[in-house]
Design a protein around this motif. Sequence first.
Motif, PDB file in Angstrom:
ATOM      1  N   ALA A  68      20.394   4.050 -40.113  1.00 25.88           N
ATOM      2  CA  ALA A  68      19.692   4.224 -38.765  1.00 25.88           C
ATOM      3  C   ALA A  68      19.935   3.067 -37.952  1.00 25.88           C
ATOM      4  N   ALA A  69      20.481   1.913 -38.275  1.00 22.22           N
ATOM      5  CA  ALA A  69      21.101   0.721 -37.398  1.00 22.22           C
ATOM      6  C   ALA A  69      22.175   1.256 -36.512  1.00 22.22           C
ATOM      7  N   TRP A  70      22.849   2.193 -36.843  1.00 27.45           N
ATOM      8  CA  TRP A  70      24.048   2.606 -36.002  1.00 27.45           C
ATOM      9  C   TRP A  70      23.623   4.192 -35.408  1.00 27.45           C
ATOM     10  N   THR A  71      22.524   4.158 -35.108  1.00 28.23           N
ATOM     11  CA  THR A  71      22.210   5.437 -34.399  1.00 28.23           C
ATOM     12  C   THR A  71      22.778   5.288 -32.928  1.00 28.23           C
ATOM     13  N   PRO A  72      22.444   3.781 -32.302  1.00 28.25           N
ATOM     14  CA  PRO A  72      23.096   4.011 -30.778  1.00 28.25           C
ATOM     15  C   PRO A  72      24.336   4.398 -30.641  1.00 28.25           C
ATOM     16  N   HIS A  73      25.222   3.678 -31.658  1.00 27.12           N
ATOM     17  CA  HIS A  73      26.617   3.867 -31.671  1.00 27.12           C
ATOM     18  C   HIS A  73      27.029   5.360 -31.882  1.00 27.12           C
ATOM     19  N   ALA A  74      26.141   6.166 -32.872  1.00 26.52           N
ATOM     20  CA  ALA A  74      26.782   7.496 -33.115  1.00 26.52           C
ATOM     21  C   ALA A  74      26.420   8.467 -31.661  1.00 26.52           C
ATOM     22  N   ALA A  75      25.148   7.956 -31.091  1.00 31.66           N
ATOM     23  CA  ALA A  75      24.690   8.742 -30.067  1.00 31.66           C
ATOM     24  C   ALA A  75      25.739   8.696 -28.852  1.00 31.66           C
ATOM     25  N   VAL A  76      26.495   7.249 -28.766  1.00 34.39           N
ATOM     26  CA  VAL A  76      27.521   7.140 -27.707  1.00 34.39           C
ATOM     27  C   VAL A  76      28.656   7.952 -27.819  1.00 34.39           C
ATOM     28  N   LEU A  77      29.198   7.910 -29.361  1.00 36.20           N
ATOM     29  CA  LEU A  77      30.424   8.640 -29.622  1.00 36.20           C
ATOM     30  C   LEU A  77      30.083  10.105 -29.564  1.00 36.20           C
ATOM     31  N   PHE A  78      28.840  10.559 -29.536  1.00 33.57           N
ATOM     32  CA  PHE A  78      28.520  12.078 -29.680  1.00 33.57           C
ATOM     33  C   PHE A  78      28.630  12.492 -28.035  1.00 33.57           C
ATOM     34  N   VAL A  79      28.258  11.621 -27.176  1.00 37.18           N
ATOM     35  CA  VAL A  79      28.338  12.201 -25.619  1.00 37.18           C
ATOM     36  C   VAL A  79      29.681  12.138 -25.332  1.00 37.18           C
ATOM     37  N   ALA A  80      30.549  11.051 -25.726  1.00 35.72           N
ATOM     38  CA  ALA A  80      31.865  11.002 -25.481  1.00 35.72           C
ATOM     39  C   ALA A  80      32.772  12.457 -25.922  1.00 35.72           C
ATOM     40  N   PHE A  81      32.163  12.785 -27.178  1.00 33.74           N
ATOM     41  CA  PHE A  81      32.886  13.979 -27.521  1.00 33.74           C
ATOM     42  C   PHE A  81      32.508  15.155 -26.879  1.00 33.74           C
ATOM     43  N   PRO A 149      32.925  18.608 -14.344  1.00 29.70           N
ATOM     44  CA  PRO A 149      31.720  18.705 -15.252  1.00 29.70           C
ATOM     45  C   PRO A 149      31.563  17.398 -16.611  1.00 29.70           C
ATOM     46  N   GLY A 150      32.814  17.480 -17.195  1.00 27.35           N
ATOM     47  CA  GLY A 150      33.058  16.696 -17.968  1.00 27.35           C
ATOM     48  C   GLY A 150      32.968  15.187 -17.733  1.00 27.35           C
ATOM     49  N   VAL A 151      33.855  15.259 -16.588  1.00 26.31           N
ATOM     50  CA  VAL A 151      33.952  13.562 -15.927  1.00 26.31           C
ATOM     51  C   VAL A 151      32.494  13.283 -15.416  1.00 26.31           C
ATOM     52  N   PHE A 152      31.568  13.988 -14.495  1.00 21.82           N
ATOM     53  CA  PHE A 152      30.385  13.870 -14.395  1.00 21.82           C
ATOM     54  C   PHE A 152      29.607  13.331 -15.426  1.00 21.82           C
ATOM     55  N   LEU A 153      29.493  14.006 -16.655  1.00 21.86           N
ATOM     56  CA  LEU A 153      28.640  13.575 -17.627  1.00 21.86           C
ATOM     57  C   LEU A 153      29.263  12.054 -18.134  1.00 21.86           C
ATOM     58  N   ALA A 154      30.339  12.136 -18.205  1.00 18.91           N
ATOM     59  CA  ALA A 154      30.958  10.720 -18.673  1.00 18.91           C
ATOM     60  C   ALA A 154      30.769   9.621 -17.738  1.00 18.91           C
ATOM     61  N   GLN A 155      30.617   9.902 -16.440  1.00 19.61           N
ATOM     62  CA  GLN A 155      30.384   8.874 -15.438  1.00 19.61           C
ATOM     63  C   GLN A 155      28.975   8.592 -15.643  1.00 19.61           C
ATOM     64  N   LEU A 156      27.993   9.374 -15.790  1.00 18.76           N
ATOM     65  CA  LEU A 156      26.512   9.034 -16.050  1.00 18.76           C
ATOM     66  C   LEU A 156      26.358   8.355 -17.264  1.00 18.76           C
ATOM     67  N   ALA A 157      26.938   8.646 -18.406  1.00 20.34           N
ATOM     68  CA  ALA A 157      26.866   8.163 -19.465  1.00 20.34           C
ATOM     69  C   ALA A 157      27.426   6.542 -19.500  1.00 20.34           C
ATOM     70  N   VAL A 158      28.518   6.385 -18.970  1.00 22.44           N
ATOM     71  CA  VAL A 158      29.052   5.056 -18.959  1.00 22.44           C
ATOM     72  C   VAL A 158      27.993   4.152 -18.075  1.00 22.44           C
ATOM     73  N   MET A 159      27.561   4.763 -16.978  1.00 19.41           N
ATOM     74  CA  MET A 159      26.737   3.900 -16.034  1.00 19.41           C
ATOM     75  C   MET A 159      25.450   3.649 -16.863  1.00 19.41           C
ATOM     76  N   VAL A 160      25.138   4.496 -17.328  1.00 21.55           N
ATOM     77  CA  VAL A 160      23.636   4.286 -18.278  1.00 21.55           C
ATOM     78  C   VAL A 160      23.960   3.278 -19.699  1.00 21.55           C
ATOM     79  N   VAL A 161      24.972   3.352 -20.124  1.00 22.59           N
ATOM     80  CA  VAL A 161      25.040   2.410 -21.288  1.00 22.59           C
ATOM     81  C   VAL A 161      25.119   0.741 -21.043  1.00 22.59           C
TER      82      VAL A 161
END
Length: 452
Positions: A68-81, A149-161
């Motif tokens: 569970a300690a690696w949950t944030p890492h898994a979430a970020v990698l899932f959004v990247a995928f 669409p994919g770039v839009f999601l990636a841009q938002l994800a990067v800014m939030v993280v």
Amino acid sequence: MTETLSPKPPGSTPGNGVRSPEFLLAMDAFGGLRRDLFRDAFAYRPLPPMRTDGPLTRHLSDRLRRYAAWTPHAAVLFVAFCAAVITYTAGSQRGGPELLIWVASGLLTGVPVAMTLIRPVGAWWTMCATTVVMSVLGRGDGLGWPWAPGVFLAQLAVMVVVALRTRPRTAAWMWVLTLLLGTVMQFSGHRYGGSDAGTMAVTSAILLLIAVVVSIRREAEQKITVQQSVTAVERDKRTVLEERTTIARELHDVVAHHMSVVAIQAEAAPYRVEDPPPELTQAFATIRENAVAALTELRRVLGVVRAEDYEAPDAPQPTLADLDRLLANVRDAGLEVTKAVTGAVRELPQGVELSAYRIIQEALSNALRHAPGAAARVEVGYVLGGVGLRVVNGPPTGPAAASPGSGHGITGMRERVAMLGGEMTAGEVGEDGGYEVTVFIPVTAAATAGEA
């Protein structure tokens, strides 16, 4: 005549006069931009594992908590995928050689998101470059301008993280520069249809605001936790000092009694011998003077550690001989208590007697506060090398009321035992909630004989 030169006000420059507050504010803002987004932008800053002592993760097993300690890492990698898959899917219908381009485009979209785990600020700059490249590849294809669409999601994800991993000011700069990028791209690509820069501005503003609030709250909680830890340490130190001061005040009478006896005996000793030699008389006089001086210094030290509201006791300090009176008072308070004495009862040094009495008193007080309705037992064992104490109480039969005490009675007992070179253990006994305090205080035969 001499001309008096007045000092220049802050913000002034030679030959240019005083700079305006607006100019200074702008310079400070650009300085913040340089520190937040330019200085060491691609520095290696890995995201640490998540803490697993929260209200949900603390109930997991040790193995699951490690995962569970690696949950944030898994979430970020899932959004990247997801961003990579969306980008690839949006352009993969073409087929032919261009299919390889969209495979590369999918990877190019997901890399900045994953990069936030190790180089957050650099990931944002990489995402901005990716936006420009992908907007050029997707012109006129109805994939969105300038964010597909994919770039839009990636841009938002990067800014939030990045906002979650940096300071709030960085989030503001990212939003402003992203809005500027979208505006420039909109004017440069107006012939390809409408722009989604407005959608990006509104959506990113909402998400960044949420991220900043979460980041500020998390930082405040961390500061509170650190402050609580510091406060707890300081409180423990203060409690130990207070307990030592209390012990010093109580033992003052014991030490003062011995010093007074020494002074009186030294003064009376020459009169017990007929025609004592002058050397003997002078020796006893010196002993008396030193005893009186020591007693004076002791009283002066006691005046330093004495509290303002301290009142000197009007009765002798209690000893183990007064234990029955203490047990009677405890029984009147509602605690059923019994006593057992083993070994040959003898008089101990006054300091040992007083500390043993106070330890038993504190242990019974704790039983009254924390184990209402329980039965207690006090055991005193006189052995050759000292005295042993054991106070044990059973489980409570009702809820314990809120205690007005400081909650550091065990600390005081340990301080008394440590002062006398003894040993002490305290903890729960059995599975029903009982509690036990065991103490051994060493007493040498010479000390006992001297006290007698």
